[in-house]
Write a protein that holds these residues in place. Sequence first.
Motif, PDB file in Angstrom:
ATOM      1  N   ARG A   1       0.463  -1.318   0.103  1.00 18.79           N
ATOM      2  CA  ARG A   1      -0.005  -0.047   0.169  1.00 18.79           C
ATOM      3  C   ARG A   1       0.995   1.699  -0.165  1.00 18.79           C
ATOM      4  O   ARG A   1       1.915   1.903   0.948  1.00 18.79           O
ATOM      5  CB  ARG A   1      -0.465   0.226   1.261  1.00 18.79           C
ATOM      6  CG  ARG A   1      -1.379  -0.916   1.426  1.00 18.79           C
ATOM      7  CD  ARG A   1      -3.049  -1.450   2.878  1.00 18.79           C
ATOM      8  NE  ARG A   1      -3.942  -0.180   2.182  1.00 18.79           N
ATOM      9  CZ  ARG A   1      -4.236   0.902   3.154  1.00 18.79           C
ATOM     10  NH1 ARG A   1      -4.071   1.165   3.948  1.00 18.79           N
ATOM     11  NH2 ARG A   1      -5.025   1.198   2.392  1.00 18.79           N
ATOM     12  N   TYR A   2       0.419   1.925  -0.765  1.00 20.44           N
ATOM     13  CA  TYR A   2       1.574   3.443  -1.194  1.00 20.44           C
ATOM     14  C   TYR A   2       0.217   4.808  -2.225  1.00 20.44           C
ATOM     15  O   TYR A   2      -0.447   4.484  -2.225  1.00 20.44           O
ATOM     16  CB  TYR A   2       2.578   2.956  -2.385  1.00 20.44           C
ATOM     17  CG  TYR A   2       2.072   2.550  -3.767  1.00 20.44           C
ATOM     18  CD1 TYR A   2       2.287   3.483  -4.373  1.00 20.44           C
ATOM     19  CD2 TYR A   2       2.062   1.661  -4.094  1.00 20.44           C
ATOM     20  CE1 TYR A   2       1.958   3.926  -5.455  1.00 20.44           C
ATOM     21  CE2 TYR A   2       1.302   1.529  -5.199  1.00 20.44           C
ATOM     22  CZ  TYR A   2       1.529   2.654  -6.014  1.00 20.44           C
ATOM     23  OH  TYR A   2       1.068   2.261  -7.660  1.00 20.44           O
ATOM     24  N   LEU A   3       1.523   5.787  -1.201  1.00 21.62           N
ATOM     25  CA  LEU A   3       0.783   7.013  -2.484  1.00 21.62           C
ATOM     26  C   LEU A   3       2.178   7.772  -2.619  1.00 21.62           C
ATOM     27  O   LEU A   3       2.857   7.866  -1.838  1.00 21.62           O
ATOM     28  CB  LEU A   3      -0.082   7.972  -1.241  1.00 21.62           C
ATOM     29  CG  LEU A   3       0.547   8.926   0.292  1.00 21.62           C
ATOM     30  CD1 LEU A   3       1.240  10.020  -0.280  1.00 21.62           C
ATOM     31  CD2 LEU A   3      -0.736   8.383   1.394  1.00 21.62           C
ATOM     32  N   GLU A   4       1.544   8.320  -3.697  1.00 20.84           N
ATOM     33  CA  GLU A   4       2.257   9.146  -4.787  1.00 20.84           C
ATOM     34  C   GLU A   4       1.801  11.066  -4.157  1.00 20.84           C
ATOM     35  O   GLU A   4       0.780  11.041  -4.669  1.00 20.84           O
ATOM     36  CB  GLU A   4       3.198   8.794  -5.743  1.00 20.84           C
ATOM     37  CG  GLU A   4       3.150   7.246  -5.668  1.00 20.84           C
ATOM     38  CD  GLU A   4       3.112   7.191  -7.898  1.00 20.84           C
ATOM     39  OE1 GLU A   4       3.765   6.214  -8.091  1.00 20.84           O
ATOM     40  OE2 GLU A   4       2.264   7.479  -8.281  1.00 20.84           O
ATOM     41  N   ILE A   5       3.533  11.774  -3.614  1.00 19.18           N
ATOM     42  CA  ILE A   5       2.787  12.792  -3.624  1.00 19.18           C
ATOM     43  C   ILE A   5       2.961  13.738  -4.715  1.00 19.18           C
ATOM     44  O   ILE A   5       3.975  13.228  -5.828  1.00 19.18           O
ATOM     45  CB  ILE A   5       3.867  13.867  -2.817  1.00 19.18           C
ATOM     46  CG1 ILE A   5       3.761  13.147  -1.079  1.00 19.18           C
ATOM     47  CG2 ILE A   5       3.817  15.353  -2.670  1.00 19.18           C
ATOM     48  CD1 ILE A   5       4.649  13.626  -0.131  1.00 19.18           C
ATOM     49  N   ASP A   6       2.432  14.139  -5.213  1.00 16.42           N
ATOM     50  CA  ASP A   6       1.622  15.668  -6.198  1.00 16.42           C
ATOM     51  C   ASP A   6       2.600  16.579  -6.501  1.00 16.42           C
ATOM     52  O   ASP A   6       2.502  17.320  -5.215  1.00 16.42           O
ATOM     53  CB  ASP A   6       0.500  15.805  -7.351  1.00 16.42           C
ATOM     54  CG  ASP A   6      -0.624  14.289  -7.221  1.00 16.42           C
ATOM     55  OD1 ASP A   6       0.636  13.485  -7.784  1.00 16.42           O
ATOM     56  OD2 ASP A   6      -1.773  14.373  -7.217  1.00 16.42           O
ATOM     57  N   GLY A   7       3.430  17.280  -7.226  1.00 19.67           N
ATOM     58  CA  GLY A   7       3.765  18.956  -6.840  1.00 19.67           C
ATOM     59  C   GLY A   7       2.798  19.982  -7.700  1.00 19.67           C
ATOM     60  O   GLY A   7       1.575  19.673  -7.725  1.00 19.67           O
TER      61      GLY A   7
END
Length: 330
Positions: free
Chosen positions: A165-171
């Motif tokens: 389970r993961y999330l990615e940060i948006d610029g």
Amino acid sequence: MGQDFARLHHIGHVVSDMAQAITLYERLGFVVPPPSCPAMPLHEGTAPRPFGAANTHADFPRSFLELVTCVKDSDTDGLPADAHLVPLQAPPGLLPHLVERINETSANVAAFLQRFEGLHILMFSSPDIDAAAARLTATGVRHGGVNTVRRAAPPGAGTPVETVRYLEIDGDEPGGRRGSVAEGRVGVVADLDPDIQGARHLDHPNGAVDLVEAVLCVADEELTTVRDRYTRYLGHSARPQGPAQVLDLDGAALTLVPASGLAALLPGEQPATLPALAGYTVAVRDLSLTRDLLHRNGLPTRETPSGDIFVPADAALGTAVVFRQAALQS
């Protein structure tokens, strides 16, 4: 300190030639298994062909180093002959979405390589990723939400399936890619399962036992802005250390260094561009033995002011690889 970002989970070294990168990492003293790559038929009734991005890991008990490369139009020239193809399996209604996400990841990796070959992925570990996602949202950090993927667990694990389970940060920059900030792919992953991770190969000839630092080099005038951004991500403040700002984690750290101070931290190093993840540090059992191994394998080394040793970026496909004596266990 925020409790939902605990330590470093992994860094990702983006390379143009996976076979070359694996050879390098073996010379550095890491055990690296054959890479895996998603595959699917290009046409109905044909054999699955690789696409997207291929990766492999050098694993430690609670972190790992990732090697990543693009696979363009089923071209496997940059993959070792023993690369493992993983046919995509998903319900028909979900398969297009899965393919879209893989292609999106591959496009980001290709964009990273256009900047430079080296580190472009920085992922933190969380004991409660849902709490981390909620806190990031509450503090105004844009992200794509928590994603869940499942893959086969390694032989010897207590379960056949590993859930990630993961999330990615948006610029925040105009026209930025989803799941990517200025320095690359940054996000958070649920803590590694000790049982599953324990079934992987964790004994490396160089004695490496953990990922303990990532170094992010930024323009001098951007240091305060980037520090404040990572303060929001991690939920706690930085401390000054010479020219750098350090965000402490559980047994590890993210070091933010201005371009004018990078040579003081890693003598002889220059950033490929700015901002750039300039290097990472692993803890080893016996630094003198690690040094001997590197020299036997013909790799150049330098020493930091604090006594660490490192292989410079120009000898390690674009990233400084730093080795540090592990702290004695009480």
